[in-house]
Each structure stands twice: as C-alpha cells, then as structure tokens.
Motif scaffolding. Structure first.
Motif, PDB file in Angstrom:
ATOM      1  N   VAL A  28      -0.634  10.091   9.173  1.00  0.00           N
ATOM      2  CA  VAL A  28       0.232  10.885   8.697  1.00  0.00           C
ATOM      3  C   VAL A  28       0.233  10.831   7.193  1.00  0.00           C
ATOM      4  O   VAL A  28       0.991  11.412   6.430  1.00  0.00           O
ATOM      5  CB  VAL A  28       1.814  10.807   9.111  1.00  0.00           C
ATOM      6  N   GLY A  29      -0.380  10.110   6.410  1.00  0.00           N
ATOM      7  CA  GLY A  29      -0.468   9.596   5.269  1.00  0.00           C
ATOM      8  C   GLY A  29      -1.193   8.643   4.659  1.00  0.00           C
ATOM      9  O   GLY A  29      -1.625   7.774   5.386  1.00  0.00           O
ATOM     10  N   THR A  30      -1.378   8.587   3.405  1.00  0.00           N
ATOM     11  CA  THR A  30      -2.344   7.482   2.679  1.00  0.00           C
ATOM     12  C   THR A  30      -1.319   6.836   1.551  1.00  0.00           C
ATOM     13  O   THR A  30      -0.786   7.541   0.762  1.00  0.00           O
ATOM     14  CB  THR A  30      -3.642   7.968   2.158  1.00  0.00           C
ATOM     15  N   VAL A  31      -1.687   5.532   1.664  1.00  0.00           N
ATOM     16  CA  VAL A  31      -0.841   4.844   0.591  1.00  0.00           C
ATOM     17  C   VAL A  31      -1.476   5.011  -0.656  1.00  0.00           C
ATOM     18  O   VAL A  31      -2.554   4.466  -1.007  1.00  0.00           O
ATOM     19  CB  VAL A  31      -0.594   3.304   0.997  1.00  0.00           C
ATOM     20  N   GLN A  32      -0.764   5.895  -1.565  1.00  0.00           N
ATOM     21  CA  GLN A  32      -1.583   6.069  -2.899  1.00  0.00           C
ATOM     22  C   GLN A  32      -1.167   4.959  -3.867  1.00  0.00           C
ATOM     23  O   GLN A  32      -1.850   4.757  -4.708  1.00  0.00           O
ATOM     24  CB  GLN A  32      -0.860   7.399  -3.293  1.00  0.00           C
ATOM     25  N   LYS A  33       0.169   4.529  -4.038  1.00  0.00           N
ATOM     26  CA  LYS A  33       0.316   3.412  -4.845  1.00  0.00           C
ATOM     27  C   LYS A  33       1.208   2.387  -4.207  1.00  0.00           C
ATOM     28  O   LYS A  33       2.219   2.939  -3.472  1.00  0.00           O
ATOM     29  CB  LYS A  33       1.165   4.060  -6.102  1.00  0.00           C
ATOM     30  N   ALA A  80       7.129  -1.650   3.275  1.00  0.00           N
ATOM     31  CA  ALA A  80       6.235  -2.574   4.317  1.00  0.00           C
ATOM     32  C   ALA A  80       5.708  -4.064   3.556  1.00  0.00           C
ATOM     33  O   ALA A  80       6.181  -4.198   2.465  1.00  0.00           O
ATOM     34  CB  ALA A  80       4.795  -1.738   4.585  1.00  0.00           C
ATOM     35  N   TYR A  81       5.456  -4.938   4.334  1.00  0.00           N
ATOM     36  CA  TYR A  81       5.244  -6.090   3.978  1.00  0.00           C
ATOM     37  C   TYR A  81       4.216  -6.340   2.909  1.00  0.00           C
ATOM     38  O   TYR A  81       3.529  -5.298   2.751  1.00  0.00           O
ATOM     39  CB  TYR A  81       4.968  -7.105   5.287  1.00  0.00           C
ATOM     40  N   TYR A  82       4.202  -7.301   2.189  1.00  0.00           N
ATOM     41  CA  TYR A  82       3.392  -7.311   0.953  1.00  0.00           C
ATOM     42  C   TYR A  82       1.737  -7.498   1.252  1.00  0.00           C
ATOM     43  O   TYR A  82       1.179  -7.299   0.345  1.00  0.00           O
ATOM     44  CB  TYR A  82       3.849  -8.843   0.076  1.00  0.00           C
ATOM     45  N   ASN A  83       1.482  -7.470   2.298  1.00  0.00           N
ATOM     46  CA  ASN A  83      -0.082  -7.286   2.604  1.00  0.00           C
ATOM     47  C   ASN A  83      -0.599  -6.151   2.744  1.00  0.00           C
ATOM     48  O   ASN A  83      -1.798  -6.063   3.098  1.00  0.00           O
ATOM     49  CB  ASN A  83      -0.126  -8.426   3.819  1.00  0.00           C
ATOM     50  N   CYS A  84       0.106  -5.059   2.467  1.00  0.00           N
ATOM     51  CA  CYS A  84      -0.622  -3.854   2.433  1.00  0.00           C
ATOM     52  C   CYS A  84      -1.189  -3.662   1.163  1.00  0.00           C
ATOM     53  O   CYS A  84      -1.233  -4.410   0.210  1.00  0.00           O
ATOM     54  CB  CYS A  84       0.707  -2.678   2.452  1.00  0.00           C
ATOM     55  N   ARG A  85      -2.165  -2.600   1.254  1.00  0.00           N
ATOM     56  CA  ARG A  85      -2.972  -2.146   0.078  1.00  0.00           C
ATOM     57  C   ARG A  85      -2.823  -0.617   0.054  1.00  0.00           C
ATOM     58  O   ARG A  85      -2.974  -0.089   0.704  1.00  0.00           O
ATOM     59  CB  ARG A  85      -4.565  -2.678   0.378  1.00  0.00           C
ATOM     60  N   GLU A  86      -3.321  -0.378  -1.524  1.00  0.00           N
ATOM     61  CA  GLU A  86      -3.565   1.066  -1.682  1.00  0.00           C
ATOM     62  C   GLU A  86      -5.050   1.464  -1.001  1.00  0.00           C
ATOM     63  O   GLU A  86      -5.745   0.769  -0.771  1.00  0.00           O
ATOM     64  CB  GLU A  86      -3.708   1.221  -3.283  1.00  0.00           C
ATOM     65  N   GLY A  87      -4.784   2.767  -0.448  1.00  0.00           N
ATOM     66  CA  GLY A  87      -5.700   3.133   0.191  1.00  0.00           C
ATOM     67  C   GLY A  87      -5.422   2.976   1.859  1.00  0.00           C
ATOM     68  O   GLY A  87      -6.128   3.532   2.693  1.00  0.00           O
ATOM     69  N   ASP A  88      -4.655   2.262   2.467  1.00  0.00           N
ATOM     70  CA  ASP A  88      -4.148   1.954   3.664  1.00  0.00           C
ATOM     71  C   ASP A  88      -3.657   3.257   4.048  1.00  0.00           C
ATOM     72  O   ASP A  88      -3.121   4.043   3.561  1.00  0.00           O
ATOM     73  CB  ASP A  88      -3.063   0.845   3.710  1.00  0.00           C
TER      74      ASP A  88
END
Length: 545
Positions: free
Chosen positions: A312-317, A485-493
């Motif tokens: 449903v979406g992409t992590v942009q920042k 979400a927890y700190y282990n997320c990245r941009e682009g996830d």
C-alpha cells in the motif's frame, strides 16, 4: 576411575524411568540412587512417584552421584534438589527429567528424548505429587512463603465456597485465548537448550489445541521456532499475531525474517522506553486487513512463509533518533533524551504540507493524524475526558517544539526556564531542558504560572507518552501517510497489509513477490481497513523469507 552409568533402552513408547533415592541421616553424604523402568498407563502408574520441576541451570552435568553403583553426572541445581528431597530413613521415588531421560547425543538417545518430552504432560499428570524446586533458601524465603501461604489459604477458601470451580475445558479454553501472552513469555524462559522454549510447553500447547509437529531435537532452532510460528497461524483463528515478535534489529541472521525472535525479550522493560518494537501494536482494536484470514501455511520449505498481501505504500523518508536502539545507560541518558528531541523536532518541521492541509487523507483534521502518530497506543484506548487532556498536552508540546518560532509561549520564556544560551547550544538541548520538571519548578518568577503550566503539560506529553517510542522511527510514505515503526526500517522499504494481520508491516523486497519482514507499523489512516479491498481485489500471494 568410577564406571559411568549408561541408560538401558526403554522397552516401549510408554515406558518411563523412575529413580529410587536412597535415604541418609547425614546431609552431606554422597547421593545414591537406583533406576527402575515402569509402564505409564492411562491411569496412575503402578509405582507411585513424585515428579520434580526445576530450573536446569547448567546444560550439562558436572557433579557426580552414584546410580546403581556407577557414576552419573548431574547439574548443580539437580544436585541441590536431590540433597534437599532425600529422606532420612526411607527411600523416595522420583521422576527427574535430567536423570530419567537419556541426555546423550546419539540417535537412540535423541529418539528417546523426542518421545519422552511429548509424554511429559502425562508424566506430570500421573504423578502422585509434583514438586517444584526453586533453589536454596535465602533471607527473603520465609517472607515469600508466608505470602504464598496466604494466597493458598484464600484460594482454598474460595474453592470450598464454589468461587473457583473451573472445569478442565474452561482452563483449556482460557489458555487458548491467551496464546499471545504465551508467545511473548516464551522469550523469557531460561532454557539450557533453546528448542525447549517450545518443547518445555509442548504438552500445555497441545492440550490447548495447538497442533505442533512431533518433538524432534535433531531440528535446528530456526526449524523449531518456524514450525511453532506456523502452528500458531494454522489455528482456527488464522491470525498473524505471532509475526509481531519477529523483529531482529540486532541480527539473528540465522533466523528467517518472519520467525519469532524468542532470543530477545518481548516484554516491556523496567524503563519507559519500548525495546520490543511491537508491544504497543498488540491490540484487537486495529483491523488494518479487515476481517481477512491468513493463508494456512505449509511446514515446508522451512525458511519460507506463504502469505497473501497488498503493498500500500513506499517509505519515502525516515526520521529517527541517532541513538535509537542503544542502551541509555551506555550512551548517556541525557544524550539519549536530547537525540529523541532532535528527531521529534525534525519530524514536526517535516510536516509542513500536512500542517497546512485542510484534511489528512480526506478523513480528518491534520492535528488528529499527528497526535495519533505520536501516541497511537494511548489514543486508541483513552476515554473521552482523557482524550481531551492528551490533545491539550499535544498542543502545548507542538508549540514548545516549534521553538524558537513558538506562538503561545515565547522563545524568551523557554530560554529562561532552560537556563541555556541559544548561541552556544542546539535548539533541542534548550527544549529538553525547558521540559525538565525541576527546571520549571526552580524558574521562580522569571516566567508566569501560565507558561509553567504549558511547559508542564508539554513535558508530560513528551516524557510520559512520546518518550515510550524513542526507539521508533517516524515514517513518511509517498502516498502522504505518516506513521511509526521500529528504528530498523529504511527508506525504500514497502508497507504491506497481510491477510490475517491486525496491523500493517514494513517489508523489504528481495525478489519478485519475495520479502523480508522488517517490523509491524502504525500508519495513520489505514489501521481500520481503509486500504484493504472488501473483495480482496489486488491481494496477491507473497513469500516471506
């Protein structure tokens, strides 16, 4: 050198060993015992015995006892228990897993251990009495047992007066409803063999309706944990709740991304800051994927989990504290606190277009989206009066964090309470100091009572509520949604909705329709099924690895 004791093979699948502990009038005399084999019937065993439950401690035996005249090594905890349980004048018949089950590593011993562990529920049920050994007494022991005696009296009185007449079916039903508690508690079990975090509860799980594969100590830890996770999903409810505890920010790369991380505590610690990355999302209030059911997973391949889902979406920042995930005691508690203030302020500044919009995602005023993103775990369960109070605290917090461009209080007010020179320190240090209750209290007449009240309100919102998620990142999706979400997320996830899950998940694409599970997430505006298609159009098969 004394001859080592070797376990004789058990004649049938229902055979168990019992030890006959020799008496001694001398507490420090060597421990001596014999071992006999009996058949465990559906009724009580012909030989009445007591079953011992205790913490192994050391995984291997180091202290010798005499068994049938030969040497058998037992762990220090087992040795202490034997000394304490030994009678002065008569033999005592006991079942103790470390002695009665062959602990060898050859094929026959492993097959026996597999079979005996599956029988442990029957072994304890058939015992004349179950003994629990907590270890040698210490100075607090008498007080603890006085308390237990009081509890026992109350429970006994309640039982006699028909206040606690629970049937076996009711107990089993209660256990099955509390599986999420068991899922979390398993991580805190202290086991010499990691597989026993599952196998130690095998009989309880089976009694409560969980269809686990047979016990097999030849399986790796990741296979046992993975099988258990799939068994939880395969239950009648077909929910993915077990995936909440799959976060592995510190590695554990030998486990697939979706496999529960029972090597790390899944309970909240003594500090206010959440270290699980998932505890606050364990709520039946959320219905991100509607009332969908999870795919019934196959046990093979072992490292893969088949699910159905929708991106449903992409992590942009991402905005996250530079010390997220660190231990505050190691990096410095004030440094940890200031870095989170920096992240919060950066998030607030990044919200520009959302602040200015009339509506968030066409659903509500932007302020509601912001306060829920900061304190979703508080807002989802608060009563109306508490909601109003929290919203007022948020408005104070937002004004202070806009420093030096505050609207209600002034920059001079904040600097006066912080007692810091803005030309020599970062804005975030001034904000953190101004929210310090001791600084507010000692500010005297330098600021008005109204300003003090605003700072106190902002401080409560920040340190009591927001600070719980100091290890969580702020997420901005390309769709315009905001979340946590927890700190282990990245941009682009990616953010995915998975059938059978109450909450969204951040996932990382590693191939065509193949993803690693990163963390569960709060994404404001999709937590109650807003993005899940009723007809499930667009929902596709996905593989978690």
């Amino acid at each position: 050198m004394a001859q080592a004791y070797a376990h004789e093979p058990l004649p049938s699948s229902r055979s168990i060993r019992l030890i006959s502990l020799a008496p001694s009038v001398t507490p420090n005399a060597p421990i001596r015992c014999d071992i006999t084999i009996v058949e465990l019937q559906s009724q009580r065993a012909k030989v009445p015995y007591e079953a011992l439950s205790y913490v192994w401690g050391s995984p291997t035996g180091t202290i010798p006892i005499r068994c049938k005249g030969m040497e058998l090594l037992v762990t220090p905890n087992c040795y202490d228990a034997l000394r304490r349980l030994r009678s002065r004048f008569s033999r005592r018949t006991l079942w103790i897993d470390a002695i009665c089950i062959d602990q060898g590593d050859d094929d026959r011993a492993i097959r026996e251990r597999n079979s005996q562990v599956q029988m442990m529920g029957d072994i304890y049920e058939n015992a004349a009495r179950v003994l629990i050994w907590l270890g040698p007494a210490h100075k607090f022991t008498p007080a603890v047992f006085r308390l237990l005696s009081m509890i026992g009296f109350i429970a006994s009185w309640s039982w006699r007066h028909n206040f606690a007449q629970f049937s076996e079916k009711l107990i089993v039903k209660t256990l099955s409803r509390r599986f999420q508690v068991w899922i979390r508690a398993m991580a805190n079990l202290q086991c010499s063999v990691p597989q026993d975090k599952v196998y130690g509860l095998y009989s309880i799980f089976r009694a409560a309706g969980l269809e686990l594969p047979d016990v097999d100590y030849k399986k790796t830890v990741q296979e046992v944990y993975g099988d258990t996770a799939k068994s939880f999903i395969r239950m009648r409810s077909r929910k993915l709740n077990v995936l909440l505890i799959s976060i592995k920010p510190r590695g554990y790369d030998e486990l697939p991304s979706w496999t529960p991380n029972w090597e790390m505590s899944q309970m909240l610690g003594p500090d206010v800051v959440d270290i699980t990355g998932n505890f606050h999302l364990e709520s039946d209030r959320y219905r991100a994927s509607g009332y969908s059911l999870a795919t019934i997973p196959n046990f093979t391949p072992a490292r893969e989990l088949q699910v159905r889902g929708l991106i449903v979406g992409t992590v942009q920042k991402i905005i996250v504290s530079s010390t997220a995930g660190e231990q505050p005691e190691l990096v410095g508690k004030r440094n940890f606190s200031v870095n989170y203030v920096i992240a919060c302020r950066a998030w607030l500044m990044q919200l520009g277009s959302i602040w200015e919009a009339d509506m968030y995602q066409g659903q509500e005023v932007p302020a509601n989206a912001m306060i829920n993103t900061l304190a979703f775990f508080k807002m989802s369960e608060a009563e109306s009066l508490e909601l109003e109070q929290t919203e007022a605290q948020f408005r104070s917090w937002a004004d202070v964090f806009a420093y030096p461009d505050c609207n209600v209080v002034t920059a001079q007010d904040i600097e006066a309470v912080a007692q810091l020179d803005p030309s020599s320190v970062d804005y975030s240090e001034i904000i953190e100091a101004a929210l310090n209750h001791a600084n507010i209290r000692s500010s005297g007449d330098t600021v008005s009572d109204a300003v003090k009240q605003i700072l106190v309100s902002a401080g409560i919102f920040h340190f009591v509520i927001c600070f719980q998620l100091a290890n969580w990142a702020f997420l901005f999706l390309e769709t315009g949604h905001i979340g946590r979400a927890y700190y282990n997320c990245r941009e682009g996830d990616k953010v995915a909705l998975l059938a059978g899950s109450n909450v969204p998940f951040v996932v990382r694409e590693v191939g065509r329709d193949r993803y690693q599970l990163v963390a569960p997430a709060y994404i404001h505006g999709i937590m109650y099924g807003e993005s899940w298609p009723v007809d499930e159009n667009g929902v596709k098969d996905m593989t978690l690895v």
